[in-house]
Scaffold this motif. Structure first.
Motif, PDB file in Angstrom:
ATOM      1  N   GLY A 190       0.630  -1.105  -0.095  1.00 58.39           N
ATOM      2  CA  GLY A 190       0.112  -0.013   0.208  1.00 58.39           C
ATOM      3  C   GLY A 190       0.776   1.289   0.077  1.00 58.39           C
ATOM      4  O   GLY A 190       2.063   1.025   0.142  1.00 58.39           O
ATOM      5  N   TYR A 223       5.861   3.840   0.624  1.00 57.67           N
ATOM      6  CA  TYR A 223       5.695   2.611  -0.118  1.00 57.67           C
ATOM      7  C   TYR A 223       5.783   1.508   0.915  1.00 57.67           C
ATOM      8  O   TYR A 223       6.918   1.549   1.464  1.00 57.67           O
ATOM      9  CB  TYR A 223       6.338   2.242  -1.419  1.00 57.67           C
ATOM     10  N   ALA A 224       4.768   0.910   1.198  1.00 57.15           N
ATOM     11  CA  ALA A 224       4.913  -0.093   2.520  1.00 57.15           C
ATOM     12  C   ALA A 224       5.085  -1.513   1.916  1.00 57.15           C
ATOM     13  O   ALA A 224       4.391  -1.992   0.756  1.00 57.15           O
ATOM     14  CB  ALA A 224       3.729  -0.158   3.229  1.00 57.15           C
ATOM     15  N   GLY A 227       4.442  -4.739   5.817  1.00 49.61           N
ATOM     16  CA  GLY A 227       4.463  -4.134   6.966  1.00 49.61           C
ATOM     17  C   GLY A 227       5.494  -3.184   7.019  1.00 49.61           C
ATOM     18  O   GLY A 227       5.502  -2.472   8.348  1.00 49.61           O
ATOM     19  N   ARG A 228       6.653  -2.761   6.275  1.00 48.57           N
ATOM     20  CA  ARG A 228       7.633  -1.848   6.525  1.00 48.57           C
ATOM     21  C   ARG A 228       7.542  -0.943   5.398  1.00 48.57           C
ATOM     22  O   ARG A 228       7.141  -1.318   4.351  1.00 48.57           O
ATOM     23  CB  ARG A 228       8.903  -2.665   6.640  1.00 48.57           C
ATOM     24  N   LEU A 229       8.319   0.259   5.705  1.00 46.20           N
ATOM     25  CA  LEU A 229       8.455   1.117   4.675  1.00 46.20           C
ATOM     26  C   LEU A 229       9.691   0.863   3.782  1.00 46.20           C
ATOM     27  O   LEU A 229      10.790   0.542   4.189  1.00 46.20           O
ATOM     28  CB  LEU A 229       8.868   2.751   5.573  1.00 46.20           C
TER      29      LEU A 229
END
Lengths: 265, 265
Positions: A190, A223-224, A227-229
């Motif tokens: 996402g 931008y993930a 669950g991380r950037l």
């Protein structure tokens, strides 16, 4: 809350003239047409040249008029609708490459501020790919796509092509393309975004071929992945010529309502 | 395209000073602190008062400094992140009522321009509900929510409450609430949005309690229902104090990267 309770804000003279001029432009002139010169306009509206100039400056700032040396003042083209979303732009390296052109890549340790925005320790190596976006033959935006080394490390390395494959030192543009090609393999869950008003800094202004201080819409996108950037893009869009669009309904493009019609009651 | 091929744009003196001042503000001062007066600043940076004033004007315009009569020039608070999406704001009439306060409702035939934007015949009755959005005790946005009669007609009528139920003429604020309550029953399939730079028109400026011409971010939203346009919202957010956010990743809020850190290479 009734409108009667609100404090009336006095309207400066040049502002009233600007609104009157805007209505005249909308009804009497079309895109690209040269409007009468300052002397004629001052006479027509019965105002001082200084007031007129202030109103014209305002309309130029709003992207409604364009001054061309040796020609005069023209009615500006409507702003270009520029789609801003992964679905429409594609993920970096993919179809996005068609809208964004890679300029160069800077590899440097993250400043404290950038590290905080990326959620990595200060000093971690960050790949910053700079790109420009072209729409209708005009450079409309610049972008710095920041990718921390730790995010890139989770992706498989790829073989370098072209000059770099032949053993030469890869150019800064080629390095940028390589980072983008590695990012292509990333599954993006996402994106979150913020939009605010800003001004073009010296090097952004240079890429936009505008003077420093040109108003821009600053679009910051996270931008993930897992669950991380994974990456952070900071783009600056020319505020005088761009309208950012975010589509979902599948209906026709959002039609802007001219300011003059916006609040008619 | 290498950067060497780009045309260098000369940097005006005040612009250079503005960038130097911004770094000084970021490193030496905190929000709400009064910065030194013009005479001291001009001496410190070795510039003419006129140049200094131009740089301070620019930083005020960017929302980084605030001038308060009798106090001096203060470091402005960071911009407020304002979520802009149906998921976060709720659909008109629902939880959205908590963030948006109804001001009034205007019932009028659609102008040619508005009719085009709504996709209805010119002259069709349009309900325009005007609202203001308050965040952290400050009015940050105005909105005109346009609902064509044909869209409202597809929804069941509701009983009027309060004064109107007792047979009195409903107030313009009450009419607005009634339109919103009817819209609550609408199933929204999606929304499309555009964001562009604009300026507050006289009545918008009044609601924002700012002078006309204040820079605003104009957010135009189409709400679709059953494949048709059901409502069109035109909102103006104060560009000096707001940062619009569009969330999807569930990660922490997008952290803006200060202009000074944006393009460091």
């Amino acid at each position: 809350m009734g409108t009667a309770q609100l404090t009336a804000v006095p309207e400066p003279k040049y502002w009233h003239l600007r609104t009157v001029l805007l209505r005249a432009i909308d009804s009497e002139f079309s895109t690209g047409q040269v409007i009468p010169n300052e002397r004629e306009l001052a006479a027509r509206f019965g105002v001082a040249r200084a007031t007129l100039r202030q109103a014209l400056d305002q309309l130029e700032m709003e992207g409604r008029l364009v001054r061309r040396r040796g020609i005069g003042t023209l009615v500006a083209a409507p702003r270009v609708g520029v789609p801003v979303s992964r679905r429409e732009e594609g993920w970096p390296g993919g179809s996005r490459e068609q809208v964004w052109q890679t300029v160069d890549c800077v590899i440097a340790p993250a400043t404290e501020q950038l590290a905080k925005a990326l959620g990595v320790p200060a000093g971690e190596t960050v790949y910053t790919v700079r790109r420009v976006r072209v729409a209708q033959g005009q450079t409309v935006a610049t972008e710095s796509l920041h990718v921390p080394d730790s995010a890139l490390a989770r992706l498989p390395a790829i073989r370098l092509s072209g000059a770099a494959a032949e053993g030469e030192e890869p150019g800064r543009e080629e390095q940028g393309r390589t980072v983008l090609r590695r990012l292509e393999r990333l599954t993006v869950d996402g994106e979150s975004r913020s939009v605010e008003l800003g001004v073009a800094e010296a090097d952004e202004a240079q890429l936009l071929q505008r003077p420093p201080g040109t108003p821009v819409l600053v679009v910051t996108t996270q931008y993930a992945s897992g669950g991380r950037l994974a990456a952070l893009a900071v783009a600056t869009y020319r505020a005088d010529t761009c309208r950012l669009t975010f589509g979902e309904t599948g209906l026709v493009e959002v039609t802007p309502v001219a300011a003059s019609a916006r609040t008619a009651s």
